[in-house]
Design a protein around this motif. Structure first.
Motif, PDB file in Angstrom:
ATOM      1  N   ASN A   9       2.166  -0.077   2.556  1.00  0.00           N
ATOM      2  CA  ASN A   9       0.786   0.394   2.732  1.00  0.00           C
ATOM      3  C   ASN A   9      -0.114  -0.338   1.619  1.00  0.00           C
ATOM      4  OD1 ASN A   9       0.901   1.936   4.702  1.00  0.00           O
ATOM      5  ND2 ASN A   9       0.711   3.836   3.550  1.00  0.00           N
ATOM      6  N   VAL A  10       0.613  -0.563   0.447  1.00  0.00           N
ATOM      7  CA  VAL A  10      -0.326  -1.302  -0.743  1.00  0.00           C
ATOM      8  C   VAL A  10      -0.264  -2.810  -0.180  1.00  0.00           C
ATOM      9  CG1 VAL A  10      -0.206  -2.174  -3.080  1.00  0.00           C
ATOM     10  CG2 VAL A  10       0.370   0.629  -2.420  1.00  0.00           C
ATOM     11  N   MET A  11       0.809  -3.122   0.200  1.00  0.00           N
ATOM     12  CA  MET A  11       0.898  -4.701   0.335  1.00  0.00           C
ATOM     13  C   MET A  11       0.027  -4.853   1.443  1.00  0.00           C
ATOM     14  SD  MET A  11       2.612  -5.525  -1.979  1.00  0.00           S
ATOM     15  CE  MET A  11       2.366  -7.042  -1.450  1.00  0.00           C
ATOM     16  N   LEU A  12      -0.076  -3.955   2.727  1.00  0.00           N
ATOM     17  CA  LEU A  12      -0.978  -4.339   3.809  1.00  0.00           C
ATOM     18  C   LEU A  12      -2.353  -4.643   3.658  1.00  0.00           C
ATOM     19  CD1 LEU A  12      -0.772  -3.945   7.170  1.00  0.00           C
ATOM     20  CD2 LEU A  12      -1.896  -1.833   6.475  1.00  0.00           C
ATOM     21  N   ILE A  13      -2.741  -3.681   2.672  1.00  0.00           N
ATOM     22  CA  ILE A  13      -4.354  -3.501   2.247  1.00  0.00           C
ATOM     23  C   ILE A  13      -4.296  -4.972   1.233  1.00  0.00           C
ATOM     24  CG2 ILE A  13      -5.900  -2.412   0.744  1.00  0.00           C
ATOM     25  CD1 ILE A  13      -5.224  -0.557   2.767  1.00  0.00           C
ATOM     26  N   ALA A  54     -12.165   1.083   6.267  1.00  0.00           N
ATOM     27  CA  ALA A  54     -11.575   2.123   7.222  1.00  0.00           C
ATOM     28  C   ALA A  54     -10.743   1.783   8.357  1.00  0.00           C
ATOM     29  CB  ALA A  54     -12.934   2.713   7.726  1.00  0.00           C
ATOM     30  N   SER A  55     -10.914   0.665   8.892  1.00  0.00           N
ATOM     31  CA  SER A  55      -9.986   0.309   9.825  1.00  0.00           C
ATOM     32  C   SER A  55      -8.655  -0.252   9.518  1.00  0.00           C
ATOM     33  CB  SER A  55     -10.721  -0.854  10.695  1.00  0.00           C
ATOM     34  OG  SER A  55     -10.659  -2.033   9.970  1.00  0.00           O
ATOM     35  N   LEU A  56      -8.564  -0.470   8.190  1.00  0.00           N
ATOM     36  CA  LEU A  56      -7.475  -0.838   7.735  1.00  0.00           C
ATOM     37  C   LEU A  56      -6.510   0.143   7.412  1.00  0.00           C
ATOM     38  CD1 LEU A  56      -7.676  -3.525   4.730  1.00  0.00           C
ATOM     39  CD2 LEU A  56      -6.209  -3.834   6.781  1.00  0.00           C
ATOM     40  N   ILE A  57      -7.369   1.329   6.881  1.00  0.00           N
ATOM     41  CA  ILE A  57      -6.493   2.545   6.671  1.00  0.00           C
ATOM     42  C   ILE A  57      -5.816   3.158   7.759  1.00  0.00           C
ATOM     43  CG2 ILE A  57      -6.904   5.112   5.681  1.00  0.00           C
ATOM     44  CD1 ILE A  57      -9.020   3.808   3.828  1.00  0.00           C
ATOM     45  N   LYS A  58      -6.646   2.865   8.877  1.00  0.00           N
ATOM     46  CA  LYS A  58      -5.974   3.147  10.227  1.00  0.00           C
ATOM     47  C   LYS A  58      -4.579   2.756  10.604  1.00  0.00           C
ATOM     48  CE  LYS A  58      -9.418   5.375  13.210  1.00  0.00           C
ATOM     49  NZ  LYS A  58     -10.047   5.092  14.264  1.00  0.00           N
ATOM     50  N   PRO A 107       1.341   6.730   7.857  1.00  0.00           N
ATOM     51  CA  PRO A 107       0.917   8.095   7.482  1.00  0.00           C
ATOM     52  C   PRO A 107       1.959   8.450   6.476  1.00  0.00           C
ATOM     53  CG  PRO A 107       1.533   7.962   9.758  1.00  0.00           C
ATOM     54  CD  PRO A 107       1.561   6.462   9.322  1.00  0.00           C
ATOM     55  N   LEU A 108       3.147   7.899   6.653  1.00  0.00           N
ATOM     56  CA  LEU A 108       4.149   8.445   5.513  1.00  0.00           C
ATOM     57  C   LEU A 108       4.036   7.939   4.272  1.00  0.00           C
ATOM     58  CD1 LEU A 108       7.767   8.698   7.070  1.00  0.00           C
ATOM     59  CD2 LEU A 108       6.561  10.477   6.213  1.00  0.00           C
ATOM     60  N   GLY A 109       3.246   6.821   4.206  1.00  0.00           N
ATOM     61  CA  GLY A 109       3.062   6.464   2.616  1.00  0.00           C
ATOM     62  C   GLY A 109       1.677   6.455   2.173  1.00  0.00           C
ATOM     63  N   GLN A 110       1.033   7.645   2.722  1.00  0.00           N
ATOM     64  CA  GLN A 110      -0.372   7.866   2.623  1.00  0.00           C
ATOM     65  C   GLN A 110      -0.843   8.330   1.075  1.00  0.00           C
ATOM     66  OE1 GLN A 110      -3.016   6.747   3.781  1.00  0.00           O
ATOM     67  NE2 GLN A 110      -2.389   7.565   5.804  1.00  0.00           N
ATOM     68  N   PHE A 111      -1.920   7.347   0.573  1.00  0.00           N
ATOM     69  CA  PHE A 111      -2.395   7.960  -0.800  1.00  0.00           C
ATOM     70  C   PHE A 111      -3.909   8.434  -0.298  1.00  0.00           C
ATOM     71  CE2 PHE A 111      -0.186   4.038  -1.820  1.00  0.00           C
ATOM     72  CZ  PHE A 111       0.661   4.682  -2.615  1.00  0.00           C
ATOM     73  N   GLU A 112      -4.599   8.734  -1.419  1.00  0.00           N
ATOM     74  CA  GLU A 112      -5.917   9.420  -1.174  1.00  0.00           C
ATOM     75  C   GLU A 112      -6.798   8.118  -0.842  1.00  0.00           C
ATOM     76  OE1 GLU A 112      -7.332  11.455  -4.444  1.00  0.00           O
ATOM     77  OE2 GLU A 112      -5.456  12.587  -4.431  1.00  0.00           O
ATOM     78  N   GLU A 113      -7.901   8.072  -0.189  1.00  0.00           N
ATOM     79  CA  GLU A 113      -8.736   7.172   0.291  1.00  0.00           C
ATOM     80  C   GLU A 113      -9.124   6.344  -0.765  1.00  0.00           C
ATOM     81  OE1 GLU A 113     -12.181   6.781   3.564  1.00  0.00           O
ATOM     82  OE2 GLU A 113     -10.658   8.403   3.849  1.00  0.00           O
ATOM     83  N   SER A 114      -9.714   6.872  -1.821  1.00  0.00           N
ATOM     84  CA  SER A 114      -9.942   6.432  -3.052  1.00  0.00           C
ATOM     85  C   SER A 114      -9.129   5.426  -3.443  1.00  0.00           C
ATOM     86  CB  SER A 114     -10.207   7.075  -4.127  1.00  0.00           C
ATOM     87  OG  SER A 114      -9.339   7.910  -4.563  1.00  0.00           O
ATOM     88  N   VAL A 115      -7.630   5.392  -3.459  1.00  0.00           N
ATOM     89  CA  VAL A 115      -6.762   4.639  -3.970  1.00  0.00           C
ATOM     90  C   VAL A 115      -6.835   3.257  -3.130  1.00  0.00           C
ATOM     91  CG1 VAL A 115      -4.201   4.103  -4.152  1.00  0.00           C
ATOM     92  CG2 VAL A 115      -5.384   6.090  -4.811  1.00  0.00           C
ATOM     93  N   PHE A 116      -6.906   3.613  -1.657  1.00  0.00           N
ATOM     94  CA  PHE A 116      -7.088   2.457  -0.873  1.00  0.00           C
ATOM     95  C   PHE A 116      -8.266   1.613  -1.201  1.00  0.00           C
ATOM     96  CE2 PHE A 116      -4.330   4.896   2.244  1.00  0.00           C
ATOM     97  CZ  PHE A 116      -3.011   3.811   1.928  1.00  0.00           C
ATOM     98  N   ASN A 117      -9.504   2.077  -1.294  1.00  0.00           N
ATOM     99  CA  ASN A 117     -10.687   1.612  -1.775  1.00  0.00           C
ATOM    100  C   ASN A 117     -10.627   0.768  -2.701  1.00  0.00           C
ATOM    101  OD1 ASN A 117     -12.267   2.281   0.574  1.00  0.00           O
ATOM    102  ND2 ASN A 117     -12.551   4.211  -0.572  1.00  0.00           N
ATOM    103  N   SER A 118      -9.956   1.322  -3.850  1.00  0.00           N
ATOM    104  CA  SER A 118      -9.815   0.606  -5.020  1.00  0.00           C
ATOM    105  C   SER A 118      -9.040  -0.546  -5.111  1.00  0.00           C
ATOM    106  CB  SER A 118      -9.381   1.315  -6.364  1.00  0.00           C
ATOM    107  OG  SER A 118      -9.711   2.640  -6.281  1.00  0.00           O
ATOM    108  N   ILE A 119      -7.767  -0.677  -4.326  1.00  0.00           N
ATOM    109  CA  ILE A 119      -6.998  -1.687  -3.795  1.00  0.00           C
ATOM    110  C   ILE A 119      -7.794  -2.878  -3.178  1.00  0.00           C
ATOM    111  CG2 ILE A 119      -5.201  -2.630  -2.735  1.00  0.00           C
ATOM    112  CD1 ILE A 119      -3.943   0.163  -2.837  1.00  0.00           C
ATOM    113  N   CYS A 120      -9.000  -2.689  -2.485  1.00  0.00           N
ATOM    114  CA  CYS A 120      -9.572  -3.676  -1.771  1.00  0.00           C
ATOM    115  C   CYS A 120     -10.545  -4.545  -2.632  1.00  0.00           C
ATOM    116  CB  CYS A 120     -10.501  -3.047  -0.737  1.00  0.00           C
ATOM    117  SG  CYS A 120      -9.406  -2.439   0.811  1.00  0.00           S
ATOM    118  N   ALA A 121     -10.653  -3.811  -4.000  1.00  0.00           N
ATOM    119  CA  ALA A 121     -11.675  -4.563  -4.888  1.00  0.00           C
ATOM    120  C   ALA A 121     -10.492  -5.670  -5.750  1.00  0.00           C
ATOM    121  CB  ALA A 121     -12.148  -3.480  -5.791  1.00  0.00           C
ATOM    122  N   PHE A 122      -9.399  -5.340  -5.194  1.00  0.00           N
ATOM    123  CA  PHE A 122      -8.650  -6.621  -5.881  1.00  0.00           C
ATOM    124  C   PHE A 122      -9.200  -7.914  -6.211  1.00  0.00           C
ATOM    125  CE2 PHE A 122      -4.910  -9.274  -5.446  1.00  0.00           C
ATOM    126  CZ  PHE A 122      -4.117  -8.974  -6.719  1.00  0.00           C
TER     127      PHE A 122
END
Lengths: 393, 206
Positions: free
Chosen positions: A116-120, A133-137, A141-156
């Motif tokens: 998931n981290v690599m995908l994002i 949001a579409s990325l998170i979809k 789901p087995l490697g799910q983080f909270e949404e804020s984690v995904f949002n922060s990764i996008c600020a990479f």
């Protein structure tokens, strides 16, 4: 991270003692085997002309409760629903698990967290303004983080500093943080040696290198944990993880052709460290792999390993993609891992085999949508099938 | 040879609860009275016999309980996805239970052999009776151990195969009877101990 040696009371034990902690849970898992699609199910799904028929057929199977109330069916919805079922089953097992089984199940999830981290990360690097949001979809789901984690990764931000920030602000709290920390440590050690090379490499191949390193560290850590558990778990998981490590090493080599990693000067210093330091190929096989420069040389190295020669032959003849050839091998190993009783490897193989089933299902649905059913067998690896090629021999 | 005299009864035979065995003839030649072989002579045959009964019962029950644990936990888990197995597979639990029943049977038979002995003149048992007492004590002790150990092993065996039986039945009902036969053979192990235990104590009598 769990240490190398666990106390006797913390190990799953064998024939006589396994059930003290995990008897109920293992039986639950074995019951779930009833949910795998049979050869007959696949045959009737393959005869369908449209997805509505597929849905009707799925309603007869264990997926019935999940696809029943779907109004508009599509391959991606099939995937979503099938994953939902897998996650529900996994959570049931996880909720009933004690240590060390719960830790073992967490280890299975780390794999998907890395995915998931690599995908994002990859999506962000390609397009900084991507819709989160579409990325998170698309994430697993087995490697799910909270949404804020995904949002922060996008600020990479793609720079060595960006990696450090990504770690410190986001990943440090996640279970895969330690792998990321070790990756950064190793990189910074190299920067001091030869700054320009690493700089270039990080710019050109950030995700490949990061993903391979994380996967390598994860597999090594998982293997160490399984060996600490002892018993059948250690024996079986060692074989399964080793086979995966080999597949990783061969794939890294194959994918490096035509990239900077294949540069004769970098093969030893940059590509070789990406190979997991275990597996049936390790160490003399990976030594040879680190020298090869094209597919012919790779084939020459793999010729001495019977299993991998077979897999690579399929790839070279074009019968199957290398991924599918490895999937086939993995399904075979996981089915064998499923055979014994009183060990944890069955949990791992259950998740992997379900993954394969979902891939099969989605691919068949795609073929039906595209009206190319003759291609359905291309990426189709049946699970627990009487008709598998290795059973016919 | 260290002398243990202070801890034990006076030289020349054991001081049992309510009688004394005769003279120095119990002490092997070359040993002084009060040397350590006297430990065995000073332990009442009743102690041996009672320990044998305890082991016959407790080891059998331990084996049965362990087996039921192994089978039972699997049975409960497997019945979640395949509820139809739940009554059929109680047979496995009953097979485990049988090992405990073997232990109970033997314990009752063995304890039936215990009775107060008729004491000779001056509260001294004649040496012939002494020999019988020792024979009875040891044979009941080891018969109890034989029964307990075989039933412990048998209970675990039946438990493990019963656990496999529940899982197999959940997948394919036709496997149930086949694995049940494995269980029956596992259960037979305990009967071997039962038979030998009875034969061992045939001549034991207090």
């Amino acid at each position: 991270m769990p240490g190398k040696t666990l106390l006797l009371s913390q190990r799953p034990g064998g024939l006589a003692t396994f059930n003290i902690q995990d008897g109920f849970n293992e039986a639950l898992l074995r019951g779930l085997q009833l949910g795998f699609l049979s050869d007959a199910d696949y045959r009737s799904i393959l005869q369908c002309e449209n997805l509505a028929d597929v849905k009707l057929n799925l309603q007869e199977t264990d997926y019935g409760a999940y696809v029943g109330d779907v109004a508009q069916i599509s391959p991606s919805i099939v995937r979503e629903k099938a994953l939902e079922k897998l996650v529900n089953e996994f959570n049931l097992l996880r909720a009933n698990a004690n240590q060390p089984l719960s830790q073992f199940l967490e280890f299975i999830r780390y794999d998907y967290m890395i995915d998931n981290v690599m995908l994002i990360l990859k999506a962000t690097l390609n397009n900084p303004n991507v819709d989160v949001a579409s990325l998170i979809k698309q994430t697993h789901p087995l490697g799910q983080f909270e949404e804020s984690v995904f949002n922060s990764i996008c600020a990479f931000e793609n720079s060595p500093k960006g990696y450090a920030e990504l770690y410190q602000s986001v990943l440090i709290d996640t279970p895969i943080g330690p792998y990321f920390a070790r990756f950064l440590q190793e990189e910074s050690a190299k920067v001091s040696q030869d700054a320009s090379y690493v700089q270039n490499l990080l710019e050109e191949l950030p995700t490949t290198k990061l993903e391979s390193s994380l996967r390598k560290l994860y597999l090594e850590d998982f293997l160490e944990f399984c060996q600490g558990l002892g018993g059948d778990t250690a024996t079986i998981m060692t074989d399964v993880i080793k086979a995966r490590a080999d597949a990783t090493a061969i794939n890294i080599t194959l994918n490096s052709f035509g990239t900077m990693l294949n540069d004769p000067n970098l093969r030893e210093s940059e590509r070789k460290p990406l190979y997991p330091s275990m597996g049936f190929l390790y160490p003399e096989g990976t030594d040879k792999l680190s020298q090869v420069g094209d597919e012919m040389e790779l084939a020459a190295v793999l010729r001495t390993y019977q299993v991998y020669r077979g897999i690579f032959d399929k790839h070279q003849r074009g019968d199957k993609t290398i991924d599918d050839a490895f999937y086939e091998r993995e399904v075979q190993l996981n089915e064998m891992a499923w055979e014994g009783q009183f060990h944890y490897a069955a949990y791992y193989s259950y998740v992997r085999l379900k993954e394969q089933e979902i891939r099969n299902l989605v691919w068949i649905c795609e073929c039906i949508v595209q009206r190319q059913k003759d291609r359905a067998s291309d990426h189709f690896v049946p699970v627990f099938s009487r008709e598998a090629s290795y059973r016919k021999r | 040879m260290a002398t243990l005299t202070p801890f034990f009864a006076p030289a020349g035979g054991g001081g049992f609860v309510n009688y004394t065995c005769y003279g120095t003839s119990n002490t092997p030649q070359g040993w002084d009275a009060g040397d350590w072989p006297d430990i065995l002579l000073n332990i009442s045959p009743y102690t041996w016999a009672s320990l044998g009964i305890v082991m016959a019962l407790s080891l059998s029950v331990l084996g049965a309980a362990w087996g039921i644990w192994i089978t039972g936990s699997t049975l409960v888990g497997a019945a979640v996805k395949a509820p139809r197995i739940k009554s059929k597979n109680l047979v496995s639990v009953i097979f485990c239970e049988a090992t405990a029943i073997f232990g109970v049977i033997i314990a009752i038979i063995l304890q039936g052999k215990l009775s107060d002995i008729s004491v000779g003149e001056n509260d001294k048992a004649p040496s012939a009776i002494c020999a019988t007492l020792f024979y009875s004590g040891y044979s009941i002790f080891w018969a109890g151990f034989a029964v307990g150990a075989t039933n412990l092993a048998s209970g675990i065996t039946v438990g493990i195969s019963g656990s496999g039986c529940a899982l197999a039945d959940a997948q394919d009902p036709s496997l149930f009877v086949k694995i049940l036969i494995v269980e029956i053979f596992g259960s037979a192990l305990g009967i071997f101990g039962l038979i030998v235990g009875i034969i061992m104590t045939q001549n034991a009598q207090f």
